[in-house]
Design an enzyme around this catalytic site. Structure first.
Site, PDB file in Angstrom:
ATOM      1  N   SER A 149       0.683  -1.299  -0.093  1.00 58.60           N
ATOM      2  CA  SER A 149      -0.188  -0.131   0.220  1.00 58.60           C
ATOM      3  C   SER A 149       0.834   1.343  -0.109  1.00 58.60           C
ATOM      4  O   SER A 149       1.774   1.321   0.793  1.00 58.60           O
ATOM      5  CB  SER A 149      -0.951  -0.005   1.183  1.00 58.60           C
ATOM      6  OG  SER A 149      -1.644  -1.133   1.606  1.00 58.60           O
ATOM      7  N   HIS A 208      -4.387   0.748  -4.246  1.00 62.08           N
ATOM      8  CA  HIS A 208      -3.582   0.011  -4.733  1.00 62.08           C
ATOM      9  C   HIS A 208      -4.013  -0.311  -6.189  1.00 62.08           C
ATOM     10  O   HIS A 208      -5.142  -0.926  -6.542  1.00 62.08           O
ATOM     11  CB  HIS A 208      -4.263  -1.537  -4.061  1.00 62.08           C
ATOM     12  CG  HIS A 208      -3.689  -1.889  -2.834  1.00 62.08           C
ATOM     13  ND1 HIS A 208      -2.834  -2.717  -2.176  1.00 62.08           N
ATOM     14  CD2 HIS A 208      -4.519  -1.359  -1.694  1.00 62.08           C
ATOM     15  CE1 HIS A 208      -2.903  -2.607  -0.887  1.00 62.08           C
ATOM     16  NE2 HIS A 208      -3.667  -1.896  -0.517  1.00 62.08           N
ATOM     17  N   HIS A 210      -5.544  -9.363  -1.608  1.00 62.73           N
ATOM     18  CA  HIS A 210      -5.791  -9.750  -0.059  1.00 62.73           C
ATOM     19  C   HIS A 210      -7.155 -10.735   0.023  1.00 62.73           C
ATOM     20  O   HIS A 210      -8.123 -10.531  -0.393  1.00 62.73           O
ATOM     21  CB  HIS A 210      -6.197  -8.567   0.719  1.00 62.73           C
ATOM     22  CG  HIS A 210      -5.071  -7.384   0.445  1.00 62.73           C
ATOM     23  ND1 HIS A 210      -5.212  -6.462  -0.540  1.00 62.73           N
ATOM     24  CD2 HIS A 210      -3.888  -7.153   1.081  1.00 62.73           C
ATOM     25  CE1 HIS A 210      -4.135  -5.792  -0.506  1.00 62.73           C
ATOM     26  NE2 HIS A 210      -3.407  -5.763   0.657  1.00 62.73           N
ATOM     27  N   TYR A 265      -9.236 -10.250   2.430  1.00 63.36           N
ATOM     28  CA  TYR A 265     -10.479  -9.670   2.766  1.00 63.36           C
ATOM     29  C   TYR A 265     -11.131  -8.984   1.685  1.00 63.36           C
ATOM     30  O   TYR A 265     -12.241  -8.537   1.665  1.00 63.36           O
ATOM     31  CB  TYR A 265      -9.909  -8.468   3.759  1.00 63.36           C
ATOM     32  CG  TYR A 265      -9.165  -7.248   3.326  1.00 63.36           C
ATOM     33  CD1 TYR A 265      -9.701  -6.457   2.366  1.00 63.36           C
ATOM     34  CD2 TYR A 265      -7.869  -7.284   3.640  1.00 63.36           C
ATOM     35  CE1 TYR A 265      -8.669  -5.490   1.664  1.00 63.36           C
ATOM     36  CE2 TYR A 265      -7.058  -6.247   3.097  1.00 63.36           C
ATOM     37  CZ  TYR A 265      -7.462  -5.241   2.015  1.00 63.36           C
ATOM     38  OH  TYR A 265      -6.672  -4.456   1.661  1.00 63.36           O
ATOM     39  N   GLU A 266     -10.667  -9.171   0.405  1.00 63.76           N
ATOM     40  CA  GLU A 266     -11.316  -8.612  -0.811  1.00 63.76           C
ATOM     41  C   GLU A 266     -12.048  -9.841  -1.184  1.00 63.76           C
ATOM     42  O   GLU A 266     -13.002  -9.829  -1.898  1.00 63.76           O
ATOM     43  CB  GLU A 266     -10.264  -8.438  -1.648  1.00 63.76           C
ATOM     44  CG  GLU A 266      -9.461  -7.132  -1.759  1.00 63.76           C
ATOM     45  CD  GLU A 266      -8.338  -6.964  -2.700  1.00 63.76           C
ATOM     46  OE1 GLU A 266      -8.752  -6.460  -3.840  1.00 63.76           O
ATOM     47  OE2 GLU A 266      -7.105  -7.190  -2.551  1.00 63.76           O
ATOM     48  N   ALA A 295       2.803  -2.200   4.010  1.00 71.88           N
ATOM     49  CA  ALA A 295       2.572  -1.138   5.101  1.00 71.88           C
ATOM     50  C   ALA A 295       2.047  -2.106   6.310  1.00 71.88           C
ATOM     51  O   ALA A 295       1.137  -2.893   6.037  1.00 71.88           O
ATOM     52  CB  ALA A 295       1.442  -0.116   4.764  1.00 71.88           C
ATOM     53  N   MET A 305      -2.272  -7.256   6.584  1.00 66.18           N
ATOM     54  CA  MET A 305      -3.279  -8.058   5.881  1.00 66.18           C
ATOM     55  C   MET A 305      -2.825  -8.698   4.884  1.00 66.18           C
ATOM     56  O   MET A 305      -3.667  -9.033   3.828  1.00 66.18           O
ATOM     57  CB  MET A 305      -4.536  -7.308   5.996  1.00 66.18           C
ATOM     58  CG  MET A 305      -5.039  -6.357   7.064  1.00 66.18           C
ATOM     59  SD  MET A 305      -6.431  -5.472   6.629  1.00 66.18           S
ATOM     60  CE  MET A 305      -6.632  -4.584   8.237  1.00 66.18           C
ATOM     61  N   SER A 306      -1.434  -8.774   4.744  1.00 66.67           N
ATOM     62  CA  SER A 306      -0.840  -9.468   3.473  1.00 66.67           C
ATOM     63  C   SER A 306       0.093 -10.150   3.377  1.00 66.67           C
ATOM     64  O   SER A 306       0.619 -10.726   4.755  1.00 66.67           O
ATOM     65  CB  SER A 306      -0.767  -8.136   2.312  1.00 66.67           C
ATOM     66  OG  SER A 306       0.619  -7.508   2.904  1.00 66.67           O
ATOM     67  N   ASN A 361       1.641   3.011  11.230  1.00 67.19           N
ATOM     68  CA  ASN A 361       0.740   3.690  12.433  1.00 67.19           C
ATOM     69  C   ASN A 361       1.412   2.912  13.738  1.00 67.19           C
ATOM     70  O   ASN A 361       1.877   1.667  13.539  1.00 67.19           O
ATOM     71  CB  ASN A 361      -0.316   3.550  12.350  1.00 67.19           C
ATOM     72  CG  ASN A 361      -0.978   2.034  11.846  1.00 67.19           C
ATOM     73  OD1 ASN A 361      -0.616   1.540  10.845  1.00 67.19           O
ATOM     74  ND2 ASN A 361      -1.437   1.199  12.556  1.00 67.19           N
ATOM     75  N   HIS A 380      -7.278   3.778   7.216  1.00 65.99           N
ATOM     76  CA  HIS A 380      -6.710   3.546   5.785  1.00 65.99           C
ATOM     77  C   HIS A 380      -5.790   4.701   5.020  1.00 65.99           C
ATOM     78  O   HIS A 380      -4.874   4.756   4.684  1.00 65.99           O
ATOM     79  CB  HIS A 380      -7.590   2.860   4.942  1.00 65.99           C
ATOM     80  CG  HIS A 380      -7.114   2.351   3.673  1.00 65.99           C
ATOM     81  ND1 HIS A 380      -6.090   1.457   3.420  1.00 65.99           N
ATOM     82  CD2 HIS A 380      -7.342   2.757   2.391  1.00 65.99           C
ATOM     83  CE1 HIS A 380      -5.897   1.165   2.092  1.00 65.99           C
ATOM     84  NE2 HIS A 380      -6.552   1.940   1.484  1.00 65.99           N
TER      85      HIS A 380
END
Ligand code: HPA
Length: 287
Positions: free
Chosen positions: A35, A66, A88, A90-91, A118, A221-222, A245, A259
């Protein structure tokens, strides 16, 4: 039906042939841009760009921040292919589909993969903008039964039960350390454990505490699905996380992850990471 699960060799071969017949580049190096880190792909020379939509059997990215394309070219004289935008779970994609482009890279001749992402900093010593060399990972969804290698194993890729203890190549970790020191960024360099979570909701304070106790330094998440496919088929891996973060660990805090912040910090601090990757490529005598 078991035939329906996982990644078909013939499909991967078809994708690889589609791409190789449309570019003159023959990449040895693969780069996956996380990201806000797509700037690396722009550094390639003599680019051939393939939006994911035009590649047969390829998934498409659905996340803002992305943009999705494969970029071929040369970087520091090395033939490379970059994924600008990744897939990902989550997609809605299964783990194997998120990782499938790594097998396409393998058939095209890639033997070394640089994965970037990230990530949220769990280790209290980490600061926003730090770069973490991934030394190891915790595959949270994987431990729960969502591993990209689930399904019939095709021995043309690798073994049924591959070990992962050297998934992040120890010699390449040393190389990255040397490169960081050459470009004077050792003060922002960290090393640690990346934990993959399913997302897309960010973690609760209780979840972050739990992940911290389990030994994780950064969360995202990746990445782990791609790394598992790469190691399975004998591609060497370098993993780099940009800390965008600090994860919230106490209930009284008014901070929250979002995000837009992740993307804006990644873009702001992407420069150091890009310089580091360029240095790695320059110093990696293997190519
Ligand atoms: N949690 C999960 N994924 C992330 C984060 C986070 O705090 N930051 C960037 N990706």
């Amino acid at each position: 039906d078991l035939e329906e699960i996982g990644c078909k060799y013939e499909q991967v071969a078809e994708i690889s042939e589609f791409l190789l017949s449309r570019t003159k580049h023959r990449p040895h190096l693969g780069i996956i841009c996380g990201s806000g880190l797509g700037g690396l792909a722009d550094k390639l020379e003599e680019k051939d760009v393939f939006p994911y939509e035009i590649i047969p059997h390829f998934p498409v990215t659905t996340v803002i921040g992305h943009s999705g394309c494969l970029v071929f070219g040369t970087i520091k004289g090395v033939a490379a292919v970059c994924m600008k935008g990744r897939f990902h779970p989550y997609e809605g994609y299964p783990a194997w589909k998120c990782a499938m482009p790594v097998r396409v890279m393998k058939l095209m001749g890639v033997d070394t993969l640089i994965v970037t992402n990230a990530a949220g900093g769990i280790n209290p010593q980490f600061k926003v903008g730090d770069i973490m060399i991934i030394r190891d990972h915790i595959n949270f969804p994987g431990l729960g039964g969502s591993n990209p290698l689930i399904g019939r194993n095709d021995e043309r890729w690798g073994r049924r039960f591959p070990p992962l203890n050297k998934a992040y190549d120890p010699n390449l970790i040393k190389l990255v350390e040397r490169c960081a020191s050459e470009i004077n960024i050792t003060s922002i360099m960290r090393q640690g454990v990346y934990v993959m979570v399913g997302g897309p909701s960010y973690e609760t304070a209780a979840e972050i505490r739990a992940l911290h106790i389990l030994g994780a330094d950064a969360v995202g998440m990746s990445t782990v699905n791609e790394v598992i496919f790469a190691h399975h088929c004998n591609i060497k891996v370098i993993g780099l996380s940009l800390i965008t973060n600090k994860c919230v660990m106490n209930w009284d805090s008014n901070e929250e992850a979002n995000h837009e912040e992740v993307i804006s910090i990644a873009k702001k601090r992407a420069n150091d990471l890009e310089t580091l990757v360029l240095k790695i490529i320059e110093n990696y005598t293997h190519f």
